[in-house]
Design a protein around this motif. Structure first.
Motif, PDB file in Angstrom:
ATOM      1  N   SER A  64     -39.876 -22.855  45.500  1.00  0.00           N
ATOM      2  CA  SER A  64     -39.063 -23.751  45.048  1.00  0.00           C
ATOM      3  C   SER A  64     -39.848 -25.195  45.077  1.00  0.00           C
ATOM      4  N   ALA A  65     -40.906 -25.303  45.894  1.00  0.00           N
ATOM      5  CA  ALA A  65     -41.669 -26.332  46.232  1.00  0.00           C
ATOM      6  C   ALA A  65     -42.896 -26.331  45.093  1.00  0.00           C
ATOM      7  N   GLY A  66     -42.817 -25.128  44.299  1.00  0.00           N
ATOM      8  CA  GLY A  66     -44.114 -25.153  43.268  1.00  0.00           C
ATOM      9  C   GLY A  66     -45.225 -24.715  43.879  1.00  0.00           C
ATOM     10  N   LEU A  67     -45.290 -24.028  45.149  1.00  0.00           N
ATOM     11  CA  LEU A  67     -46.700 -23.627  45.640  1.00  0.00           C
ATOM     12  C   LEU A  67     -47.100 -22.359  45.411  1.00  0.00           C
ATOM     13  N   LEU A  68     -46.237 -21.569  44.836  1.00  0.00           N
ATOM     14  CA  LEU A  68     -46.572 -20.086  44.505  1.00  0.00           C
ATOM     15  C   LEU A  68     -46.796 -20.209  42.721  1.00  0.00           C
ATOM     16  N   ALA A  69     -47.349 -19.368  42.567  1.00  0.00           N
ATOM     17  CA  ALA A  69     -47.935 -19.279  41.050  1.00  0.00           C
ATOM     18  C   ALA A  69     -47.136 -18.317  40.434  1.00  0.00           C
ATOM     19  N   GLU A  70     -46.558 -18.878  38.994  1.00  0.00           N
ATOM     20  CA  GLU A  70     -45.827 -18.076  38.221  1.00  0.00           C
ATOM     21  C   GLU A  70     -46.661 -17.146  37.728  1.00  0.00           C
ATOM     22  N   PRO A  71     -46.172 -15.781  37.656  1.00  0.00           N
ATOM     23  CA  PRO A  71     -47.044 -14.676  36.954  1.00  0.00           C
ATOM     24  C   PRO A  71     -47.175 -14.561  35.607  1.00  0.00           C
ATOM     25  N   PRO A  72     -48.353 -14.463  35.109  1.00  0.00           N
ATOM     26  CA  PRO A  72     -48.685 -14.496  33.780  1.00  0.00           C
ATOM     27  C   PRO A  72     -47.755 -13.335  32.903  1.00  0.00           C
ATOM     28  N   GLY A  73     -47.654 -13.610  31.478  1.00  0.00           N
ATOM     29  CA  GLY A  73     -46.626 -12.809  30.670  1.00  0.00           C
ATOM     30  C   GLY A  73     -47.027 -11.288  30.803  1.00  0.00           C
ATOM     31  N   TYR A  74     -48.310 -10.967  30.989  1.00  0.00           N
ATOM     32  CA  TYR A  74     -48.704  -9.364  31.091  1.00  0.00           C
ATOM     33  C   TYR A  74     -48.309  -8.752  32.466  1.00  0.00           C
ATOM     34  N   MET A  75     -48.124  -9.730  33.510  1.00  0.00           N
ATOM     35  CA  MET A  75     -47.693  -9.203  34.877  1.00  0.00           C
ATOM     36  C   MET A  75     -46.281  -9.137  35.013  1.00  0.00           C
ATOM     37  N   LEU A  76     -45.532  -9.918  34.034  1.00  0.00           N
ATOM     38  CA  LEU A  76     -44.014  -9.746  34.348  1.00  0.00           C
ATOM     39  C   LEU A  76     -43.832  -8.533  33.249  1.00  0.00           C
ATOM     40  N   ASP A  77     -44.652  -7.993  32.262  1.00  0.00           N
ATOM     41  CA  ASP A  77     -44.268  -7.102  31.363  1.00  0.00           C
ATOM     42  C   ASP A  77     -44.721  -5.789  32.369  1.00  0.00           C
ATOM     43  N   TYR A  78     -45.822  -5.950  33.264  1.00  0.00           N
ATOM     44  CA  TYR A  78     -46.085  -4.810  34.137  1.00  0.00           C
ATOM     45  C   TYR A  78     -44.880  -4.628  35.165  1.00  0.00           C
ATOM     46  N   TYR A  79     -44.243  -5.866  35.575  1.00  0.00           N
ATOM     47  CA  TYR A  79     -43.172  -5.667  36.563  1.00  0.00           C
ATOM     48  C   TYR A  79     -42.056  -4.839  35.821  1.00  0.00           C
ATOM     49  N   ARG A  80     -41.699  -5.216  34.447  1.00  0.00           N
ATOM     50  CA  ARG A  80     -40.485  -4.377  34.014  1.00  0.00           C
ATOM     51  C   ARG A  80     -40.611  -3.034  33.697  1.00  0.00           C
ATOM     52  N   GLU A  81     -42.264  -2.898  33.450  1.00  0.00           N
ATOM     53  CA  GLU A  81     -42.360  -1.490  33.060  1.00  0.00           C
ATOM     54  C   GLU A  81     -42.449  -0.558  34.180  1.00  0.00           C
ATOM     55  N   THR A  82     -43.001  -0.952  35.563  1.00  0.00           N
ATOM     56  CA  THR A  82     -43.465  -0.144  36.463  1.00  0.00           C
ATOM     57  C   THR A  82     -42.278  -0.298  37.562  1.00  0.00           C
ATOM     58  N   THR A  83     -41.485  -1.296  37.911  1.00  0.00           N
ATOM     59  CA  THR A  83     -40.612  -1.315  39.006  1.00  0.00           C
ATOM     60  C   THR A  83     -39.346  -0.520  38.767  1.00  0.00           C
ATOM     61  N   MET A  84     -39.000   0.388  39.957  1.00  0.00           N
ATOM     62  CA  MET A  84     -37.703   0.917  39.706  1.00  0.00           C
ATOM     63  C   MET A  84     -36.517  -0.022  39.431  1.00  0.00           C
ATOM     64  N   LYS A  85     -35.746   0.647  38.356  1.00  0.00           N
ATOM     65  CA  LYS A  85     -34.892  -0.074  37.482  1.00  0.00           C
ATOM     66  C   LYS A  85     -33.799  -0.838  38.839  1.00  0.00           C
ATOM     67  N   PHE A  86     -33.481  -0.068  39.751  1.00  0.00           N
ATOM     68  CA  PHE A  86     -32.312  -0.627  40.941  1.00  0.00           C
ATOM     69  C   PHE A  86     -33.134  -1.763  41.709  1.00  0.00           C
ATOM     70  N   LEU A  87     -34.552  -1.824  41.565  1.00  0.00           N
ATOM     71  CA  LEU A  87     -34.856  -2.824  42.540  1.00  0.00           C
ATOM     72  C   LEU A  87     -35.410  -4.123  41.666  1.00  0.00           C
ATOM     73  N   GLN A  88     -35.197  -4.081  40.328  1.00  0.00           N
ATOM     74  CA  GLN A  88     -35.533  -4.988  39.482  1.00  0.00           C
ATOM     75  C   GLN A  88     -34.642  -6.135  39.513  1.00  0.00           C
ATOM     76  N   ARG A  89     -35.121  -7.644  39.598  1.00  0.00           N
ATOM     77  CA  ARG A  89     -34.353  -8.731  39.408  1.00  0.00           C
ATOM     78  C   ARG A  89     -34.324  -9.273  38.383  1.00  0.00           C
ATOM     79  N   GLU A  90     -33.093 -10.117  38.045  1.00  0.00           N
ATOM     80  CA  GLU A  90     -33.283 -10.866  36.710  1.00  0.00           C
ATOM     81  C   GLU A  90     -33.728 -12.415  37.208  1.00  0.00           C
ATOM     82  N   GLY A  91     -33.914 -13.186  36.467  1.00  0.00           N
ATOM     83  CA  GLY A  91     -34.401 -14.537  36.569  1.00  0.00           C
ATOM     84  C   GLY A  91     -35.663 -14.866  37.054  1.00  0.00           C
TER      85      GLY A  91
END
Lengths: 432, 320
Positions: A103-130
């Motif tokens: 929330s203080a902006g001290l951690l980097a937002e993942p690039p688009g390809y990492m967000l795609d990787y997150y959606r493609e690989t993480t078990m569905k019941f562990l995925q978060r929205e937002g």
């Protein structure tokens, strides 16, 4: 003169493009450089140390330095290193723990390809929205470990499925001395210790099954305490009953997984990472692993540990690439096999792991309706949760509360006010 | 506001330095005298500047931070005035508990430490075969690193540790040394074991510094051991006793490592439920990032120690 400048510019750009061409790229960015990786899970650190060597062999232009801290030191270290800009480039943790930095902006937002990787690989019941910042690498799910021989000795042949049944079982299993004091615990309670442990065990053992979270959402990024609810009072009472009224555990008995390994506790709640420990320390112990007992709901607290990239990291592309490299299907399986921490990738076949360690089989098979619940993500939590542990430690030591419901309710109400005050100080409180 | 105060401190030091040089240059005096003064000033100003940065500035900064709601990772740090101090005394139970625990810790360890230190020194005062060995033996815990020592004591206090083994061998029941109700006292025992070697040493130096003739004269006058001790030894030991008292009080109020190592990070330790002031300051500052509140508590600790030390000094001087 103009021609000379033009020739120099062309030469320079040629040299630069040639040198860049010699290095591998991710997302169009160079992977050359150094990164530091801060961790607080020793078993994972051991496996990752091997992966770091493998990565550096494949990418000689890169250097990865892993640093391991104790869980307690990790939080304190981050609190001083993050504002000073000296923290690691990759940080191992979970959303609630690192939310203040997000929330203080001290951690980097993942690039688009990492967000795609997150959606493609993480078990569905562990995925978060937002807002997604960390890339999940493993998850701490709680299980009931039960000593099969001990159960058989008292005529029991399965793990309890409700917390009421769990207490009934514990009464049968506890071994008492001549004076009536327990010398071997039927059910191990976590009643002391620093950090999050005491609070976490209380939530997943009693409050969670009773259908409550310590704080609940009451508005947009607003919460209120649940410590004054009948469920919270009953959940503390459950511990006090176990310690003083039914005496299924005591402060004098060794506790946690070491006690289970030594046959001093018949039941204990723990993550799957205890399995390798038990294989090493108690190879002859016959034990079962069951889903957590329920009450109003049945499920488990799920702490998803991920890798986050520091906003100050000078080689972000390298950092994201390292995270992906450390979690390829083969390496993810190896991490699961060697550490016992539950995997998070839903696109990986864990058959070879189950073949190698049959105890792991079924870890992801839960009864129907089994729920995963998560830590709240706000700025107040990092203060509320350790203070909950301190408060519970004091409550558990109060024998006088075991049979004085009104006094216990008053203590719960008082602590509830403290929790709400912390939320107010962070502008995160809204009344229920 | 915060930046203004931050740079303001250095500006004041810079202005004072410039004024010093200006006065020397402007004031009518002989050339030799001016040269001497300029030399003195140019030697002293850097030293005083370093002294300010390493000694005064951290204290001033602590005082300043105590007036803010200061989270190091938040860009905005609202000014709270005395709000942090008010919070400590009105609704910070952790601070109040820490204060009670620290006072109890000091109230027990200071006199016990002094007494044991003095007794050991009295025993070892007359040199005998092996006295040097015992002096070293009692002094070693003081110079041994605190953290490994605390870990060893944690093992000794464990349910199956050496203390409980001895108690069991004697036929009594196990003691929960590190339970919520006993942990502070167990840490006091370890603390006294660790620190009284130093007090023994300074008392020993004091005792050996008392000329024998005082005791000889007292003996001729028919004074027994107790009279000699109360009328000769104790009065002549007063400066040493005063020093020891101040040191022991400072130790007790600033105890941290022993409590931190022995109560945190283990399933069998009582965790943060056993609090003392410095540990509470650490947690507020580094665990919860409440630097303003932690600084206010640090200022309070400084004031408490200052008042107690001044009182002890005054008391010692009054008796002289």
């Amino acid at each position: 003169m103009k021609k000379l400048v033009l020739v120099m510019l062309i030469t320079c750009s040629l040299v630069l493009s040639l040198s860049a061409g010699g290095q591998q790229e991710a997302g169009g960015q160079s992977l050359a450089g150094e990164i530091t990786f801060w961790q607080s899970y020793p078993a994972v650190n051991e496996v990752y140390s091997e992966y770091a060597v493998q990565y550096m062999e494949e990418h000689p232009e890169s250097k990865i330095t892993l640093s391991l801290f104790t869980a307690r030191a990790f939080d304190d270290k981050l609190n001083t290193a993050m504002p000073a800009g000296t923290a690691g480039d990759i940080l191992e943790g979970w959303d609630g723990q690192l939310w203040a930095y997000i929330s203080a902006g001290l951690l980097a937002e993942p690039p688009g390809y990492m967000l795609d990787y997150y959606r493609e690989t993480t078990m569905k019941f562990l995925q978060r929205e937002g807002d997604i910042y960390g890339m999940p690498t493993f998850v701490g799910l709680k299980y009931l470990f039960w000593n099969q021989d001990w159960f058989a000795d008292v005529g029991l042949n399965r793990a309890p499925t409700t917390i009421t049944e769990m207490m009934e079982y514990a009464k049968k299993l506890t071994v008492y001395d001549n004076s009536g004091q327990p010398v071997k615990a039927g059910l191990a309670f976590r009643v002391s210790g620093g950090g999050y442990g005491v609070a976490e065990k209380w939530w997943m053992k009693t409050l969670g099954p009773m259908g409550k979270a310590p704080i609940e959402v009451t508005g947009e990024k607003k919460w209120a305490s649940n410590f004054d609810t009948p469920e919270a009072v009953a959940s503390v009472q459950y511990y006090l009953d176990g310690l003083y009224n039914y005496k299924v555990d005591s402060f004098d008995i060794e506790r946690d997984i070491a006690a289970f390994a030594k046959g001093k506790a018949a039941m204990i709640q723990k993550e799957s990472q205890a399995i390798p420990f038990l294989s090493d320390t108690a190879p002859d112990l016959k034990y079962g692993i069951a889903p957590m007992p329920g009450d109003k709901i049945r499920g488990t607290l799920a702490v998803i540990i991920g890798n986050y990239v520091n906003a100050d990291c000078k080689n972000k592309a390298l950092a994201w690439d390292v995270i992906k490299f450390f979690n390829t299907p083969e390496r993810h399986r190896k991490m699961f096999l060697e550490t016992g921490w539950n995997p998070v990738r839903g696109d990986v076949d864990y058959g070879p792991v189950y073949d190698a360690k049959p105890k792991f089989a079924g870890l992801m098979d839960f009864p129907s309706g089994y729920e995963a619940y998560f830590y709240p993500i706000n700025n107040s939590w990092s203060e509320i949760w350790p203070k909950t542990g301190e408060w519970l430690t004091k409550m558990y030591a109060r024998k006088d509360l075991a049979n004085d419901r009104a006094a216990l309710q008053a203590e719960c109400k008082k602590f509830s006010d403290t929790v709400n005050q912390i939320l107010k100080e962070n502008d995160e409180f809204a009344a229920k | 506001m915060e930046k203004l105060i931050f740079f303001g401190q250095f500006a004041v030091v810079a202005v004072l330095s410039i004024v010093t040089f200006a006065i020397i240059l402007a004031k009518p005096m002989s050339a030799v005298r001016r040269k001497q003064l300029l030399f003195v000033a140019s030697i002293l100003v850097p030293v005083l500047a370093i002294f300010f940065i390493v000694r005064i500035y951290p204290m001033l900064q602590t005082l300043i931070i105590s007036l803010f709601k200061y989270d190091p990772i938040r860009p905005v740090k609202p000014f709270r005035g005395l709000g942090n101090y008010v919070q400590l005394f009105t609704r910070d139970e952790q601070f109040q508990q820490s204060m009670r625990n620290t006072l109890l810790f000091a109230g027990i360890t200071v006199p016990v430490n002094m007494l044991i230190g003095l007794c050991l020194a009295l025993v070892l005062q007359r040199r005998f075969r092996g006295s040097s060995f015992f002096e070293s033996l009692f002094f070693i815990p003081y110079i041994a690193p605190i953290v490994p020592m605390a870990i060893v004591w944690q093992w000794m206090y464990a349910a199956d540790g050496v203390f409980n083994q001895i108690i069991l061998a004697l036929g009594a029941g196990k003691v929960a040394w590190m339970s919520l109700h006993t942990a502070l006292y167990s840490i006091m025992i370890m603390f006294i074991w660790q620190m009284n070697g130093y007090l023994m040493l300074i008392f020993l130096v004091g005792l050996r510094g008392i000329p024998d003739m005082y005791y000889e004269v007292a003996s001729i006058d028919g004074a027994n051991w107790w009279v000699q001790f109360t009328r000769v030894t104790l009065p002549l030991l007063r400066p040493i006793t005063l020093y020891g008292l101040i040191v022991a009080t400072l130790w007790a109020f600033m105890v941290f490592s022993q409590v931190f190592v022995m109560t945190q990070g283990s399933d069998v330790a009582p965790g943060a439920a056993v609090q003392v002031l410095v540990l509470d300051i650490y947690q507020k500052g580094f665990t919860y990032r409440k630097m303003g509140l932690a600084s206010a508590e640090a200022v309070m600790l400084l004031l408490i120690i200052l008042v107690i030390t001044l009182a002890q000094l005054r008391l010692g001087k009054a008796k002289e």
